[in-house]
Design a protein around this motif. Structure first.
Motif, PDB file in Angstrom:
ATOM      1  N   ARG A 102       0.666  -1.049   0.097  1.00  0.00           N
ATOM      2  CA  ARG A 102       0.057   0.233  -0.044  1.00  0.00           C
ATOM      3  C   ARG A 102       0.841   1.507   0.257  1.00  0.00           C
ATOM      4  NH1 ARG A 102      -4.279  -2.836   3.792  1.00  0.00           N
ATOM      5  NH2 ARG A 102      -5.364  -3.686   2.482  1.00  0.00           N
ATOM      6  N   GLU A 103       2.089   1.058   0.273  1.00  0.00           N
ATOM      7  CA  GLU A 103       2.811   1.962   1.089  1.00  0.00           C
ATOM      8  C   GLU A 103       2.885   2.475  -0.444  1.00  0.00           C
ATOM      9  OE1 GLU A 103       6.326   0.843   2.861  1.00  0.00           O
ATOM     10  OE2 GLU A 103       5.209   0.791   5.102  1.00  0.00           O
ATOM     11  N   HIS A 104       3.185   1.481  -1.715  1.00  0.00           N
ATOM     12  CA  HIS A 104       3.215   1.704  -3.764  1.00  0.00           C
ATOM     13  C   HIS A 104       2.616   1.879  -4.370  1.00  0.00           C
ATOM     14  CE1 HIS A 104       7.686   0.740  -2.671  1.00  0.00           C
ATOM     15  NE2 HIS A 104       7.066  -0.665  -2.514  1.00  0.00           N
ATOM     16  N   ASP A 105       1.218   1.212  -3.618  1.00  0.00           N
ATOM     17  CA  ASP A 105      -0.036   1.606  -4.469  1.00  0.00           C
ATOM     18  C   ASP A 105      -0.911   1.315  -3.684  1.00  0.00           C
ATOM     19  OD1 ASP A 105      -2.683   2.235  -5.852  1.00  0.00           O
ATOM     20  OD2 ASP A 105      -1.803   0.826  -7.715  1.00  0.00           O
ATOM     21  N   ARG A 106      -2.201   3.063  -2.569  1.00  0.00           N
ATOM     22  CA  ARG A 106      -2.490   2.663  -1.828  1.00  0.00           C
ATOM     23  C   ARG A 106      -4.118   2.429  -2.363  1.00  0.00           C
ATOM     24  NH1 ARG A 106      -4.988   8.205  -1.751  1.00  0.00           N
ATOM     25  NH2 ARG A 106      -3.374   8.839  -3.065  1.00  0.00           N
ATOM     26  N   SER A 107      -4.062   1.544  -3.132  1.00  0.00           N
ATOM     27  CA  SER A 107      -5.607   1.339  -3.441  1.00  0.00           C
ATOM     28  C   SER A 107      -5.328  -0.386  -3.457  1.00  0.00           C
ATOM     29  CB  SER A 107      -5.663   0.875  -5.419  1.00  0.00           C
ATOM     30  OG  SER A 107      -4.575   0.711  -5.934  1.00  0.00           O
ATOM     31  N   THR A 108      -4.081  -1.316  -3.564  1.00  0.00           N
ATOM     32  CA  THR A 108      -3.993  -2.349  -3.300  1.00  0.00           C
ATOM     33  C   THR A 108      -4.688  -3.376  -1.612  1.00  0.00           C
ATOM     34  OG1 THR A 108      -0.937  -2.317  -3.210  1.00  0.00           O
ATOM     35  CG2 THR A 108      -1.961  -3.875  -2.324  1.00  0.00           C
ATOM     36  N   ALA A 109      -5.420  -4.281  -2.150  1.00  0.00           N
ATOM     37  CA  ALA A 109      -6.266  -4.933  -1.595  1.00  0.00           C
ATOM     38  C   ALA A 109      -6.329  -5.868  -1.233  1.00  0.00           C
ATOM     39  CB  ALA A 109      -7.349  -4.021  -1.667  1.00  0.00           C
ATOM     40  N   VAL A 110      -6.744  -6.908  -0.338  1.00  0.00           N
ATOM     41  CA  VAL A 110      -7.090  -8.028   0.018  1.00  0.00           C
ATOM     42  C   VAL A 110      -8.493  -8.204  -0.426  1.00  0.00           C
ATOM     43  CG1 VAL A 110      -7.233 -10.171   1.711  1.00  0.00           C
ATOM     44  CG2 VAL A 110      -5.814  -8.562   1.681  1.00  0.00           C
ATOM     45  N   ILE A 111      -9.125  -9.103  -1.665  1.00  0.00           N
ATOM     46  CA  ILE A 111     -10.155  -9.515  -2.766  1.00  0.00           C
ATOM     47  C   ILE A 111     -10.633 -10.512  -2.205  1.00  0.00           C
ATOM     48  CG2 ILE A 111      -8.987  -7.691  -3.877  1.00  0.00           C
ATOM     49  CD1 ILE A 111      -9.265 -10.407  -6.254  1.00  0.00           C
ATOM     50  N   GLY A 112      -9.794 -11.570  -1.459  1.00  0.00           N
ATOM     51  CA  GLY A 112     -10.509 -13.227  -1.731  1.00  0.00           C
ATOM     52  C   GLY A 112      -9.270 -13.907  -1.412  1.00  0.00           C
ATOM     53  N   GLN A 113      -9.539 -14.639  -1.128  1.00  0.00           N
ATOM     54  CA  GLN A 113      -8.920 -16.245  -0.364  1.00  0.00           C
ATOM     55  C   GLN A 113      -8.931 -17.714  -1.290  1.00  0.00           C
ATOM     56  OE1 GLN A 113      -9.946 -17.003   3.707  1.00  0.00           O
ATOM     57  NE2 GLN A 113      -7.726 -17.185   3.698  1.00  0.00           N
ATOM     58  N   ALA A 114      -8.542 -17.875  -0.741  1.00  0.00           N
ATOM     59  CA  ALA A 114      -8.209 -19.362  -1.996  1.00  0.00           C
ATOM     60  C   ALA A 114      -8.381 -20.536  -1.200  1.00  0.00           C
ATOM     61  CB  ALA A 114      -6.426 -20.296  -2.515  1.00  0.00           C
ATOM     62  N   VAL A 115      -9.228 -21.107  -1.717  1.00  0.00           N
ATOM     63  CA  VAL A 115      -9.864 -22.111  -0.613  1.00  0.00           C
ATOM     64  C   VAL A 115     -10.138 -23.903  -1.492  1.00  0.00           C
ATOM     65  CG1 VAL A 115     -11.314 -20.996   0.762  1.00  0.00           C
ATOM     66  CG2 VAL A 115     -12.227 -21.856  -1.827  1.00  0.00           C
ATOM     67  N   ALA A 116     -10.100 -24.928  -0.658  1.00  0.00           N
ATOM     68  CA  ALA A 116     -10.540 -25.905  -1.408  1.00  0.00           C
ATOM     69  C   ALA A 116     -11.737 -26.182  -2.457  1.00  0.00           C
ATOM     70  CB  ALA A 116     -10.331 -27.521  -0.695  1.00  0.00           C
ATOM     71  N   GLY A 117     -11.146 -26.833  -3.804  1.00  0.00           N
ATOM     72  CA  GLY A 117     -12.849 -26.849  -4.184  1.00  0.00           C
ATOM     73  C   GLY A 117     -12.658 -27.463  -5.604  1.00  0.00           C
ATOM     74  N   ARG A 118     -13.873 -26.964  -6.119  1.00  0.00           N
ATOM     75  CA  ARG A 118     -13.492 -27.522  -7.865  1.00  0.00           C
ATOM     76  C   ARG A 118     -12.450 -26.228  -8.284  1.00  0.00           C
ATOM     77  NH1 ARG A 118     -16.012 -26.030 -13.108  1.00  0.00           N
ATOM     78  NH2 ARG A 118     -17.703 -24.710 -12.118  1.00  0.00           N
ATOM     79  N   PRO A 119     -11.854 -27.110  -8.704  1.00  0.00           N
ATOM     80  CA  PRO A 119     -10.419 -26.531  -9.678  1.00  0.00           C
ATOM     81  C   PRO A 119     -11.230 -25.560 -10.798  1.00  0.00           C
ATOM     82  CG  PRO A 119      -9.458 -28.923  -9.166  1.00  0.00           C
ATOM     83  CD  PRO A 119     -11.629 -28.672  -9.018  1.00  0.00           C
ATOM     84  N   GLY A 120     -10.530 -24.385 -10.402  1.00  0.00           N
ATOM     85  CA  GLY A 120     -11.077 -22.721 -11.008  1.00  0.00           C
ATOM     86  C   GLY A 120     -12.144 -22.341 -10.488  1.00  0.00           C
ATOM     87  N   HIS A 121     -12.682 -22.593  -9.560  1.00  0.00           N
ATOM     88  CA  HIS A 121     -13.914 -22.803 -10.131  1.00  0.00           C
ATOM     89  C   HIS A 121     -13.986 -21.071  -8.621  1.00  0.00           C
ATOM     90  CE1 HIS A 121     -17.810 -22.169  -7.524  1.00  0.00           C
ATOM     91  NE2 HIS A 121     -18.202 -22.073  -8.481  1.00  0.00           N
ATOM     92  N   ILE A 122     -14.751 -19.868  -8.446  1.00  0.00           N
ATOM     93  CA  ILE A 122     -14.726 -19.246  -7.924  1.00  0.00           C
ATOM     94  C   ILE A 122     -16.817 -18.251  -7.711  1.00  0.00           C
ATOM     95  CG2 ILE A 122     -14.501 -16.610  -8.185  1.00  0.00           C
ATOM     96  CD1 ILE A 122     -11.943 -17.229 -10.508  1.00  0.00           C
ATOM     97  N   SER A 123     -15.817 -18.214  -6.206  1.00  0.00           N
ATOM     98  CA  SER A 123     -17.539 -17.965  -6.139  1.00  0.00           C
ATOM     99  C   SER A 123     -17.039 -15.540  -5.376  1.00  0.00           C
ATOM    100  CB  SER A 123     -18.063 -18.251  -4.299  1.00  0.00           C
ATOM    101  OG  SER A 123     -18.022 -19.292  -4.619  1.00  0.00           O
ATOM    102  N   VAL A 124     -17.989 -15.309  -5.627  1.00  0.00           N
ATOM    103  CA  VAL A 124     -18.216 -13.755  -6.213  1.00  0.00           C
ATOM    104  C   VAL A 124     -19.645 -13.710  -5.032  1.00  0.00           C
ATOM    105  CG1 VAL A 124     -18.350 -10.794  -6.826  1.00  0.00           C
ATOM    106  CG2 VAL A 124     -16.441 -13.658  -8.204  1.00  0.00           C
ATOM    107  N   HIS A 125     -18.757 -12.704  -4.092  1.00  0.00           N
ATOM    108  CA  HIS A 125     -19.803 -12.332  -2.720  1.00  0.00           C
ATOM    109  C   HIS A 125     -19.721 -10.683  -2.852  1.00  0.00           C
ATOM    110  CE1 HIS A 125     -17.202 -12.052   0.052  1.00  0.00           C
ATOM    111  NE2 HIS A 125     -16.641 -13.370  -0.335  1.00  0.00           N
ATOM    112  N   ALA A 126     -20.495  -9.839  -2.308  1.00  0.00           N
ATOM    113  CA  ALA A 126     -20.499  -8.699  -1.684  1.00  0.00           C
ATOM    114  C   ALA A 126     -20.519  -8.737  -0.315  1.00  0.00           C
ATOM    115  CB  ALA A 126     -21.686  -7.956  -2.433  1.00  0.00           C
ATOM    116  N   GLY A 127     -19.387  -8.149   0.187  1.00  0.00           N
ATOM    117  CA  GLY A 127     -19.840  -8.052   1.704  1.00  0.00           C
ATOM    118  C   GLY A 127     -19.060  -9.188   2.542  1.00  0.00           C
ATOM    119  N   ALA A 128     -19.385  -9.164   3.747  1.00  0.00           N
ATOM    120  CA  ALA A 128     -18.907  -9.889   3.779  1.00  0.00           C
ATOM    121  C   ALA A 128     -19.341 -11.582   4.810  1.00  0.00           C
ATOM    122  CB  ALA A 128     -18.866 -10.034   6.149  1.00  0.00           C
TER     123      ALA A 128
END
Ligand SMILES: Nc1ncnc2c1ncn2[C@@H]1O[C@H](COP(=O)(O)OP(=O)(O)OP(=O)(O)O)[C@@H](O)[C@H]1O
Ligand SMILES: [Mg+2]
Length: 353
Positions: free
Chosen positions: A327-353
């Motif tokens: 963030r010292e280099h780019d303030r917009s840097t963010a943790v956007i998600g997490q890797a989990v066990a599951g179907r390889p390549g599958h992504i669940s996108v949700h809004a908020g916690a």
């Protein structure tokens, strides 16, 4: 940024920037059909063609590895000098995504034989050389062909420590997914082509596209990050899907945490969506589940074809302190998600916690 010329370079471009990449579905079909005609990692070839990583990597004898990559595209901006800077930052980015540093580059150029002043191409190359020099990379040659649609890019070689490479297949369950630049360059450039991007919006996008991923790569390697890629034409979710498939994992993404460029949402809502972004949405439909609570424009931006986007890093929770340093280099840097066990390549996108 230099003064715009009277020739609007983006009007000569059917796609723009990394949005002119062959769609992911077609590229994967092509690569599969090349099976056996490209070298697989073995012995000193640490990363080869079937690995499908950001660059190939060859072990040298002295504790160093050579990184090889190339990238070129049609005009993404009307200003030739800025287009060159963006193209160079984008070409160097694949070296950074592997954890390396660029050392030398060759210009790759296609230019109409007549009708488009060569001065403009010289400006493109001056912008690119200036940006490459910022990364410690010398332009040492190139190749130029006559072509009705202008194209520019670079072949880049870099060096890395073979024991500290970042590859797409090393994501581990629980890793935090970190994005180092905001999304939205595809929609903003599409608006520019239709004269609908205001100067301040464009300036922010150019500033982002011309930022080298050098600092982010250096910090990530120092923190022991093993898996990374850069976000370009296949969009955040497309490049994440490639990492996850290569690593045999799934992921969750919190749409509310994904950084976006100013105005990107508004321009997406107005329909300035590049063809490359639409192709990403259709290809990824089998891989991505987007919760109904996620805004439609944000869902578009998660698929938006980026030019010279940021690094997508898989950061072990034990190294989460890296995020503050980034963030010292780019303030917009963010943790956007997490890797989990599951179907390889599958992504669940949700809004908020
Ligand atoms: N014509 C080709 N011949 C061989 N390999 C190719 C070709 N086109 C693409 N590839 C490989 O396919 C993979 C995906 O390519 P892609 O261009 O999406 O990734 P990239 O090199 O990371 O580019 P960027 O990040 O700049 O968009 C890479 O490993 C690349 O080397
Ligand atoms: Mg890449």
């Amino acid at each position: 940024m230099r003064e715009n010329t009277t020739v609007r370079l983006t009007t000569l471009s059917p796609g723009a920037g990394c949005a002119c990449k062959l769609p992911q579905a077609s590229l994967e079909t092509l690569m599969t059909s090349l099976n056996g005609f490209g070298a697989q990692a073995a012995d000193d070839l640490l990363v080869g063609l079937p690995e499908g990583d950001d660059a190939a990597v060859l072990r040298l004898g002295d504790g160093q590895a050579l990184i090889l990559t190339t990238d070129f595209f049609t005009p993404v901006l009307d200003d030739p000098y800025d287009w060159g800077r963006v193209a160079a930052a984008n070409a160097l980015s694949d070296v950074y995504a592997m954890g390396g540093r660029p050392v030398a580059a060759l210009n790759l150029a296609a230019w109409p034989g007549d009708g488009l002043p060569l001065d403009l191409l010289a400006d493109v190359m001056r912008g690119a050389a200036t940006k490459a020099a910022e990364g410690g990379c010398a332009v040492v040659g190139g190749h130029t062909i006559a072509d009705p649609v202008p194209k520019y890019g670079m072949a880049v070689i870099g060096l890395a420590d073979p024991d500290h490479l970042m590859t797409i297949d090393k994501v581990r369950p629980g890793d935090l997914l970190v994005l180092t630049k905001p999304l939205g360059t595809g929609v903003i450039v599409t608006a520019l082509k239709q004269d609908a991007a205001d100067p301040a919006t464009l300036a922010e996008a150019v500033a982002s596209m011309t930022t080298l991923n050098a600092n982010a790569a250096r910090a990530a390697v120092a923190a022991g990050v093993l898996a990374a890629t850069d976000v370009t034409g296949f969009g955040l979710l497309g490049h994440l899907r490639r990492m996850l498939s290569a690593s045999g994992l799934a992921a969750t993404v919190d749409a509310d945490r994904v950084p976006l460029l100013p105005d990107a949402r508004e321009l997406a809502a107005k329909g300035f969506v590049p063809g490359g972004t639409k192709a990403n949405m259709s290809f990824l439909a089998d891989w991505v589940d987007v919760a109904v609570s996620v805004d439609e424009e944000v869902a578009i931006l998660l698929h938006d074809a980026q030019t010279s986007g940021g690094l997508l890093l898989a950061v072990p929770p034990s190294a989460a302190g890296l995020v503050d340093r980034l963030r010292e280099h780019d303030r917009s840097t963010a943790v956007i998600g997490q890797a989990v066990a599951g179907r390889p390549g599958h992504i669940s996108v949700h809004a908020g916690a």
